[in-house]
Write a protein that holds these residues in place. Structure first.
Motif, PDB file in Angstrom:
ATOM      1  N   VAL A 210       0.868  -1.179   0.000  1.00 37.54           N
ATOM      2  CA  VAL A 210       0.000   0.000   0.000  1.00 37.54           C
ATOM      3  C   VAL A 210       0.903   1.227   0.000  1.00 37.54           C
ATOM      4  O   VAL A 210       1.762   1.366   0.867  1.00 37.54           O
ATOM      5  CB  VAL A 210      -0.923   0.013   1.252  1.00 37.54           C
ATOM      6  CG1 VAL A 210      -1.751   1.280   1.306  1.00 37.54           C
ATOM      7  CG2 VAL A 210      -1.815  -1.223   1.279  1.00 37.54           C
ATOM      8  N   ASP A 211       0.729   2.104  -0.995  1.00 43.51           N
ATOM      9  CA  ASP A 211       1.549   3.317  -1.057  1.00 43.51           C
ATOM     10  C   ASP A 211       1.061   4.363  -0.058  1.00 43.51           C
ATOM     11  O   ASP A 211       1.851   5.048   0.579  1.00 43.51           O
ATOM     12  CB  ASP A 211       1.530   3.924  -2.468  1.00 43.51           C
ATOM     13  CG  ASP A 211       2.190   2.999  -3.490  1.00 43.51           C
ATOM     14  OD1 ASP A 211       2.965   2.105  -3.098  1.00 43.51           O
ATOM     15  OD2 ASP A 211       1.915   3.165  -4.697  1.00 43.51           O
ATOM     16  N   SER A 212      -0.254   4.496   0.027  1.00 44.95           N
ATOM     17  CA  SER A 212      -0.811   5.481   0.942  1.00 44.95           C
ATOM     18  C   SER A 212      -2.178   5.014   1.430  1.00 44.95           C
ATOM     19  O   SER A 212      -2.890   4.282   0.745  1.00 44.95           O
ATOM     20  CB  SER A 212      -0.848   6.834   0.236  1.00 44.95           C
ATOM     21  OG  SER A 212      -2.088   7.404   0.163  1.00 44.95           O
ATOM     22  N   PHE A 213      -2.495   5.429   2.642  1.00 47.50           N
ATOM     23  CA  PHE A 213      -3.722   4.982   3.293  1.00 47.50           C
ATOM     24  C   PHE A 213      -4.186   6.106   4.206  1.00 47.50           C
ATOM     25  O   PHE A 213      -3.402   6.636   4.981  1.00 47.50           O
ATOM     26  CB  PHE A 213      -3.391   3.701   4.069  1.00 47.50           C
ATOM     27  CG  PHE A 213      -4.376   3.279   5.128  1.00 47.50           C
ATOM     28  CD1 PHE A 213      -5.745   3.319   4.906  1.00 47.50           C
ATOM     29  CD2 PHE A 213      -3.922   2.810   6.341  1.00 47.50           C
ATOM     30  CE1 PHE A 213      -6.638   2.911   5.883  1.00 47.50           C
ATOM     31  CE2 PHE A 213      -4.804   2.387   7.322  1.00 47.50           C
ATOM     32  CZ  PHE A 213      -6.167   2.440   7.097  1.00 47.50           C
ATOM     33  N   GLN A 214      -5.430   6.506   4.062  1.00 49.18           N
ATOM     34  CA  GLN A 214      -5.972   7.509   4.982  1.00 49.18           C
ATOM     35  C   GLN A 214      -7.423   7.205   5.294  1.00 49.18           C
ATOM     36  O   GLN A 214      -8.105   6.519   4.543  1.00 49.18           O
ATOM     37  CB  GLN A 214      -5.801   8.930   4.462  1.00 49.18           C
ATOM     38  CG  GLN A 214      -6.602   9.271   3.236  1.00 49.18           C
ATOM     39  CD  GLN A 214      -6.345  10.707   2.805  1.00 49.18           C
ATOM     40  OE1 GLN A 214      -5.273  11.264   3.064  1.00 49.18           O
ATOM     41  NE2 GLN A 214      -7.296  11.303   2.145  1.00 49.18           N
ATOM     42  N   ILE A 215      -7.851   7.713   6.429  1.00 50.87           N
ATOM     43  CA  ILE A 215      -9.209   7.477   6.899  1.00 50.87           C
ATOM     44  C   ILE A 215      -9.874   8.838   7.079  1.00 50.87           C
ATOM     45  O   ILE A 215      -9.334   9.709   7.766  1.00 50.87           O
ATOM     46  CB  ILE A 215      -9.203   6.730   8.244  1.00 50.87           C
ATOM     47  CG1 ILE A 215      -8.431   5.417   8.128  1.00 50.87           C
ATOM     48  CG2 ILE A 215     -10.631   6.491   8.731  1.00 50.87           C
ATOM     49  CD1 ILE A 215      -8.053   4.799   9.459  1.00 50.87           C
ATOM     50  N   GLU A 216     -11.040   8.983   6.458  1.00 54.79           N
ATOM     51  CA  GLU A 216     -11.815  10.213   6.623  1.00 54.79           C
ATOM     52  C   GLU A 216     -13.046   9.871   7.452  1.00 54.79           C
ATOM     53  O   GLU A 216     -13.754   8.905   7.155  1.00 54.79           O
ATOM     54  CB  GLU A 216     -12.239  10.732   5.255  1.00 54.79           C
ATOM     55  CG  GLU A 216     -13.114  11.956   5.319  1.00 54.79           C
ATOM     56  CD  GLU A 216     -13.586  12.381   3.941  1.00 54.79           C
ATOM     57  OE1 GLU A 216     -13.026  13.337   3.407  1.00 54.79           O
ATOM     58  OE2 GLU A 216     -14.515  11.724   3.404  1.00 54.79           O
ATOM     59  N   THR A 217     -13.285  10.637   8.509  1.00 55.73           N
ATOM     60  CA  THR A 217     -14.488  10.437   9.308  1.00 55.73           C
ATOM     61  C   THR A 217     -15.351  11.685   9.200  1.00 55.73           C
ATOM     62  O   THR A 217     -14.874  12.799   9.425  1.00 55.73           O
ATOM     63  CB  THR A 217     -14.156  10.163  10.789  1.00 55.73           C
ATOM     64  OG1 THR A 217     -13.292  11.176  11.266  1.00 55.73           O
ATOM     65  CG2 THR A 217     -13.495   8.834  10.981  1.00 55.73           C
ATOM     66  N   LYS A 218     -16.606  11.484   8.815  1.00 54.83           N
ATOM     67  CA  LYS A 218     -17.585  12.573   8.741  1.00 54.83           C
ATOM     68  C   LYS A 218     -18.682  12.236   9.717  1.00 54.83           C
ATOM     69  O   LYS A 218     -19.292  11.172   9.627  1.00 54.83           O
ATOM     70  CB  LYS A 218     -18.201  12.658   7.342  1.00 54.83           C
ATOM     71  CG  LYS A 218     -17.388  13.386   6.340  1.00 54.83           C
ATOM     72  CD  LYS A 218     -18.222  13.566   5.074  1.00 54.83           C
ATOM     73  CE  LYS A 218     -17.346  14.052   3.950  1.00 54.83           C
ATOM     74  NZ  LYS A 218     -18.038  14.035   2.672  1.00 54.83           N
ATOM     75  N   ALA A 219     -18.925  13.135  10.655  1.00 52.90           N
ATOM     76  CA  ALA A 219     -19.895  12.837  11.698  1.00 52.90           C
ATOM     77  C   ALA A 219     -20.973  13.903  11.765  1.00 52.90           C
ATOM     78  O   ALA A 219     -20.678  15.096  11.665  1.00 52.90           O
ATOM     79  CB  ALA A 219     -19.179  12.729  13.035  1.00 52.90           C
ATOM     80  N   ASN A 220     -22.192  13.458  11.937  1.00 56.09           N
ATOM     81  CA  ASN A 220     -23.320  14.367  12.107  1.00 56.09           C
ATOM     82  C   ASN A 220     -23.545  14.608  13.598  1.00 56.09           C
ATOM     83  O   ASN A 220     -23.671  13.666  14.375  1.00 56.09           O
ATOM     84  CB  ASN A 220     -24.587  13.754  11.491  1.00 56.09           C
ATOM     85  CG  ASN A 220     -25.749  14.704  11.598  1.00 56.09           C
ATOM     86  OD1 ASN A 220     -25.755  15.748  10.977  1.00 56.09           O
ATOM     87  ND2 ASN A 220     -26.742  14.353  12.412  1.00 56.09           N
TER      88      ASN A 220
END
Length: 143
Positions: free
Chosen positions: A71-81
């Motif tokens: 894996v070259d790059s890995f990110q996690i996006e969290t969007k919360a209401n």
């Protein structure tokens, strides 16, 4: 045998606090200028989202290593209401796992995400008690 974590959070003036951590590192917590703070620290609710992403991310990084995945790059996006009424809390959270690389093994990476979400991540389990969770996985092979 259960484990007990003890965190000491100390008021350092105005709306600012400093919180220690078992790692030995400290972090600053503060409210925004609109809420009377100086904006020089983490916001508590946003910090919860960082904890969620960090917990799951650590699981997945361990599994990437264990499965010998590229894996070259890995990110996690969290969007919360956030709810409108006090006490405001997150009632729905969308967690998107983004993987990039030219040799992604999508099936194995999806398995790593599933293992974190369903089995390993304790913070994820805590969030399940009060929020609806939606899990999204995206892959970019760069082509």
């Amino acid at each position: 045998m259960s484990t007990t974590n003890v965190i000491t959070t100390k008021w350092v003036g105005n709306m600012a606090f400093e919180s220690d951590n078992p790692s030995g590192l400290n972090l600053s917590i503060d409210s925004s200028p609109e809420d009377g703070g100086d904006g020089k620290g983490y916001r508590p609710k946003a910090l919860m989202l960082s904890a969620l992403a960090g917990c799951s991310g650590l699981d997945i990084a361990m599994l990437i290593k264990k499965m010998k995945l590229k894996v070259d790059s890995f990110q996690i996006e969290t969007k919360a209401n956030l709810t409108d009424e006090h006490p405001k809390y997150y009632d729905k959270v969308v967690i998107t796992y983004h993987f990039e690389g030219s040799e992604l093994e999508e099936k194995k990476l999806k398995r790593a995400v599933d293992l974190s979400v369903e089995k390993y991540c304790g913070v994820m389990e805590m969030f399940r008690k009060f929020a609806e969770l939606e899990i999204v996985t995206s892959f970019d092979s760069g082509s």
